[in-house]
Design an enzyme around this catalytic site. Structure first.
Site, mmCIF file in Angstrom:
data_model
loop_
_atom_site.group_PDB
_atom_site.id
_atom_site.type_symbol
_atom_site.label_atom_id
_atom_site.label_comp_id
_atom_site.label_asym_id
_atom_site.label_seq_id
_atom_site.Cartn_x
_atom_site.Cartn_y
_atom_site.Cartn_z
ATOM 1 N N ARG A 1 -6.034 6.879 5.054
ATOM 2 C CA ARG A 1 -5.956 6.615 6.488
ATOM 3 C C ARG A 1 -4.568 6.097 6.870
ATOM 4 N NH1 ARG A 1 -5.881 1.963 8.828
ATOM 5 N NH2 ARG A 1 -6.500 0.957 6.882
ATOM 6 N N ARG B 1 -1.254 0.988 -6.377
ATOM 7 C CA ARG B 1 -2.435 0.210 -6.749
ATOM 8 C C ARG B 1 -1.999 -1.186 -7.147
ATOM 9 N NH1 ARG B 1 -7.551 1.626 -8.248
ATOM 10 N NH2 ARG B 1 -7.742 -0.631 -8.123
ATOM 11 N N ARG C 1 1.383 -5.616 -5.131
ATOM 12 C CA ARG C 1 2.012 -4.623 -4.254
ATOM 13 C C ARG C 1 3.248 -5.208 -3.569
ATOM 14 N NH1 ARG C 1 -3.337 -1.868 -1.409
ATOM 15 N NH2 ARG C 1 -4.686 -2.171 -3.217
#
Length: 315
Positions: free
Chosen positions: A129, A147, A153
């Site tokens: 998305r 990931r 991250r």
């Protein structure tokens, strides 16, 4: 009500933070009850493939909820968006505490907003998305799978492995990392995932005493919003492999549901906005789902299957 209650959750920093938010409210309401947290590893914690490559539901909640079903934990605390719409009939979402921001945000270490990133910059996201919305607004960027937990991250941006990442504002705020946020996206322009920012407390459906206890920290507005969003995804069958943005906003006795579905190449975007009664959120979700289906949302699924295969080849 027994004096000690066992609480199941994942062991990530974010999961623990969300659990502590829920428990702080419960301790205020029930100062005489002792809550013991038990951490449980899930498939989503162990399997490091991008989320959209895993063609199954509940990868972050299944093992935790199994512990609740077996009586190894009395209730579980989850990110609501991790809970499939077809939750086991033995369990119930007993409580939705007050929802945090549902917005997505941009993180980088140079203070650059999305429009300011250099062409070709590598942008990380775990969400199809988010990926398609990023591509729509900046087709010159290189959107790549990422990931790891939230802090991992962010570290990949600081190390230069990625130029930026898109994450949920609620997650960063809950683990004390909101200072890394560079830009907060509007829910109208960058529609969030259904349930984003909401915490769900799940227990056994037959544990009426615990359901009553948990209900004391329920936020009725947040419940109405997520019921509308979940009714929508249940009918349209949204998921990691078919990205659907949806967010509901309550205002008095009215609730507005925004929904957005993109074709895999981003060339087509179905957007729906509809207002309904806050007392009938699921009816609103069903109506918006029907509008999306009528406009061709389900026909986009085949294109997304091909897109997932292409992303898999990048790994």
């Amino acid at each position: 009500m027994k004096k000690s209650i066992w609480v199941g959750t994942r062991g990530s920093r974010l999961a623990i933070a969300q659990t502590e938010i829920a428990l702080a409210a419960l301790r205020r309401a029930h100062p005489g009850v002792r809550f013991e947290v038990v951490t449980i590893s899930t498939k989503g914690d162990v399997d490091k493939r991008p989320l959209f490559t895993m063609d199954e539901k509940g990868i972050f909640e299944k093992e935790v909820n199994e512990a609740v079903k077996k009586g190894e934990a009395d209730f579980a605390v989850h990110s609501l968006k991790d809970i499939p719409s077809d939750l086991s009939e033995e369990l119930v979402v007993a409580c939705i505490p007050k929802r945090a921001s549902p917005n997505d945000v941009l993180v980088n270490d140079k203070g650059q907003k999305l429009k300011e990133l250099a062409p070709g910059s590598v942008i990380g996201t775990s969400s199809l998305r988010r990926a398609v919305q990023l591509t729509k607004y900046r087709p010159d960027l290189n959107v790549m799978p990422i990931r790891g937990n939230v802090e991992t991250r962010v570290k990949k941006v600081i190390s230069g492995e990625y130029g930026a990442v898109v994450l949920a504002e609620a997650g960063l705020t809950r683990i004390g990392m909101k200072d890394v946020i560079v830009e907060r996206f509007s829910i109208r322009d960058f529609v969030p995932a259904p349930g984003q920012g909401a915490i769900a407390i799940v227990c056994r459906r037959d544990d009426k005493a615990l359901i009553r206890m948990l209900g004391q920290i329920e936020d009725s507005r947040s419940r109405a919003e997520v019921l509308a969003e979940r009714a929508l995804i249940k009918k349209v069958e949204g998921g990691c492999r078919f990205p659907l943005g949806a967010v509901a906003v309550t205002n008095g006795d009215k609730i507005t549901l925004y929904a957005s579905v993109f074709s895999a190449d981003g060339s087509r975007n179905i957007k729906v906005k509809k207002v309904g009664k806050a007392s009938e959120p699921e009816k609103l979700g069903d109506k918006v789902a029907g509008m999306l289906v009528k406009q061709g949302a389900m026909e986009m699924a085949e294109g997304w299957r091909r897109a997932v295969d292409e992303w898999n080849r990048k790994l």
